[in-house]
Design a protein around this motif. Structure first.
Motif, short mmCIF file in Angstrom:
data_model
loop_
_atom_site.label_atom_id
_atom_site.label_comp_id
_atom_site.label_asym_id
_atom_site.label_seq_id
_atom_site.Cartn_x
_atom_site.Cartn_y
_atom_site.Cartn_z
N PHE A 386 39.36 47.27 40.58
CA PHE A 386 39.49 47.24 39.05
C PHE A 386 38.90 48.40 38.40
O PHE A 386 39.62 49.07 37.28
CB PHE A 386 38.74 46.17 38.35
CG PHE A 386 38.71 45.82 37.04
CD1 PHE A 386 39.69 45.44 36.41
CD2 PHE A 386 37.25 46.14 36.39
CE1 PHE A 386 39.46 45.23 34.96
CE2 PHE A 386 37.25 45.80 35.00
CZ PHE A 386 38.39 45.30 34.19
N TRP A 387 37.66 48.89 38.74
CA TRP A 387 37.43 50.16 37.95
C TRP A 387 37.99 51.58 38.06
O TRP A 387 37.86 52.37 37.31
CB TRP A 387 35.90 50.21 38.23
CG TRP A 387 34.87 49.21 37.72
CD1 TRP A 387 34.88 47.87 38.13
CD2 TRP A 387 34.02 49.40 36.54
NE1 TRP A 387 34.00 47.22 37.29
CE2 TRP A 387 33.59 48.01 36.24
CE3 TRP A 387 33.65 50.42 35.87
CZ2 TRP A 387 32.48 47.87 35.24
CZ3 TRP A 387 32.77 50.13 34.85
CH2 TRP A 387 32.12 48.99 34.44
N SER A 388 38.78 51.57 39.28
CA SER A 388 39.45 52.69 39.55
C SER A 388 40.91 52.66 39.19
O SER A 388 41.50 53.62 39.44
CB SER A 388 39.48 53.22 40.91
OG SER A 388 39.74 52.20 41.85
N THR A 389 41.46 51.82 38.57
CA THR A 389 42.84 51.53 38.28
C THR A 389 42.99 50.96 36.87
O THR A 389 42.01 50.76 36.17
CB THR A 389 43.72 50.77 39.38
OG1 THR A 389 43.08 49.31 39.07
CG2 THR A 389 43.33 51.14 40.68
N ASP A 390 44.24 50.61 36.40
CA ASP A 390 44.42 49.98 35.18
C ASP A 390 44.82 48.53 35.36
O ASP A 390 45.13 47.95 34.64
CB ASP A 390 45.54 50.72 34.53
CG ASP A 390 46.85 50.44 35.49
OD1 ASP A 390 46.96 50.03 36.26
OD2 ASP A 390 48.00 50.94 34.69
N MET A 391 44.05 48.05 36.24
CA MET A 391 44.17 46.34 36.56
C MET A 391 43.82 45.55 35.27
O MET A 391 42.79 46.01 34.73
CB MET A 391 43.33 45.99 37.92
CG MET A 391 43.43 44.38 37.89
SD MET A 391 42.12 43.93 39.24
CE MET A 391 42.82 44.74 40.60
#
Length: 408
Positions: A386-391
């Motif tokens: 979540f924190w490393s993508t645009d989820m």
């Protein structure tokens, strides 16, 4: 710490082995500056007692170290003592009969009467027997701020997460990174946990984690937490460091304004010569809901064939809970002691905040105490994604609920 105090303490433990001088390898994942200073207090006390601490530090944090520790224990190459967090991390090892029973040490030293809160000793207890020595209380949910970043901008130092977010555009315009965050899943998972109570509140956290209310986990209040996490993700977008102490150093040097991190960050500020309340501000519960999460560290003692080493293991277990070691270690570590009967008058401003909250009873168990290691691992992996993508917050919440349900 004086040797005669240690000797007097150990004399109260009716255990075999008057002539000590036994070497014990102790594995742990404390390798940062503040952590190393704290571990040195443990080694110094054990060596002063007549035994020998053989340091087995494993770099990379708990996620890296635990598999190594477990592999050694199950593979027939056990160490003398090893760090785990309070909770269920070592439960399978205990159930497999691989850990030393410390019940006699606990009874001889009245652990039931002095360890506070009782849940810490409960986490060490399986089928009525004690298998670990609690060492500290580490609350993960703090917001750490560099005061100078704000005063240089003519801004008041934020007193809570909402004010921190509101000042972020001005901080960023000044060329600073609003939020420092290391690129390891456990760090983003920790930040999310802090936001859960800070933004969602204690009642929401307890409903989900204690009562296992999956409707609450899937509800609108929890969605607000995920939306806050998406905001935090944006504020940390330019933070490219890996380790938590590197992120802490960004705050110490003024490269970043703040960090969501556990109270162990205090050790890094202390080593850097910074003064709590003057150079930096610490906000338990993100300044929104002041509480202490009663996680932390405990030491387990794998079964060894050598009776002399077993006696040394029990001496070390007693020493870790002793008043003198509790004071010396926790003052360096930034954590809270697991005893309520010791003098912590020399604690700094941040530790005193934690001690006041602990004394007031506004506490919750740590995630390791309410969910299995498998659920914790899955949550950490999800948060890392979540924190490393645009989820989207909505997609992340759906995955969150799915993971929690798997642990019911």
């Amino acid at each position: 710490m004086k040797t005669f105090k240690i000797a007097a303490l150990l004399a109260t433990v009716a255990l075999p082995g008057a002539a000590f001088a036994t070497e014990l390898e102790v594995t742990h994942w404390w390798t940062s500056g503040g952590e190393s200073a704290a571990v040195a207090e443990l080694a110094k006390a054990f060596d002063a007692s007549g035994d020998k601490w053989v340091d087995g530090a494993i770099a990379g944090g708990g996620d890296t170290a635990r598999p190594v520790m477990i592999s050694r224990i199950t593979g027939g190459d056990p160490m003398g003592a090893t760090q785990f967090n309070h909770g269920q991390q070592a439960l399978e090892l205990v159930q497999a009969g691989l850990m030393l029973d410390l019940t006699d040490v606990a009874e001889a030293n009245n652990w039931k009467g002095v360890i506070n809160p009782p849940s810490l000793l409960d986490s060490c207890t399986v089928d009525g027997k004690v298998y670990c020595a609690p060492l500290n209380i580490h609350s993960p949910e703090w917001l750490w701020l560099n005061n100078k970043v704000y005063t240089d901008l003519g801004l008041a130092v934020p007193t809570n997460w909402n004010e921190f977010v509101a000042t972020a555009p001005q901080v960023e315009a000044a060329g600073k990174i609003p939020l420092a965050l290391g690129r390891q899943p456990w760090q983003s998972n920790l930040a999310f946990g802090a936001l859960t109570i800070g933004v969602g509140g204690l009642d929401l956290w307890k409903s989900i984690n204690i009562d296992k209310n999956m409707d609450a986990a899937a509800g609108p209040d929890m969605l607000k937490v995920f939306q806050a996490a998406a905001d935090a993700r944006k504020l940390a977008a330019k933070s490219t460091v890996q380790d938590w102490n590197q992120a802490t150093n960004m705050v110490i040097t003024g490269e970043a304004a703040g960090q969501i991190m556990g109270d162990w960050a205090q050790g890094e500020f202390q080593v850097a010569g910074k003064v709590a309340g003057t150079d930096y501000t610490c906000l338990p519960g993100m300044g929104l809901n002041a509480y202490i999460s009663t996680g932390g560290d405990a030491f387990y003692f794998p079964k060894l064939a050598d009776p002399e080493k077993e006696a040394a293991q029990k001496r070390l277990a007693a020493l870790l809970v002793s008043p003198e070691v509790q004071v010396a270690f926790n003052l360096k570590k930034g954590s809270l002691p697991i005893r309520g009967d010791i003098d912590m008058s020399t604690a700094n401003d941040c530790m005193k905040k934690g001690l006041e909250i602990l004394a007031g009873g506004n506490i919750v168990p740590a995630g390791d105490q309410v969910w299995s290691p498998d659920v914790q691992t899955q949550l950490g992996d999800m948060q890392g994604q979540f924190w490393s993508t645009d989820m989207s917050p909505e997609d992340a919440q759906a995955r969150y609920v799915e993971i929690l349900k798997s642990g019911l």
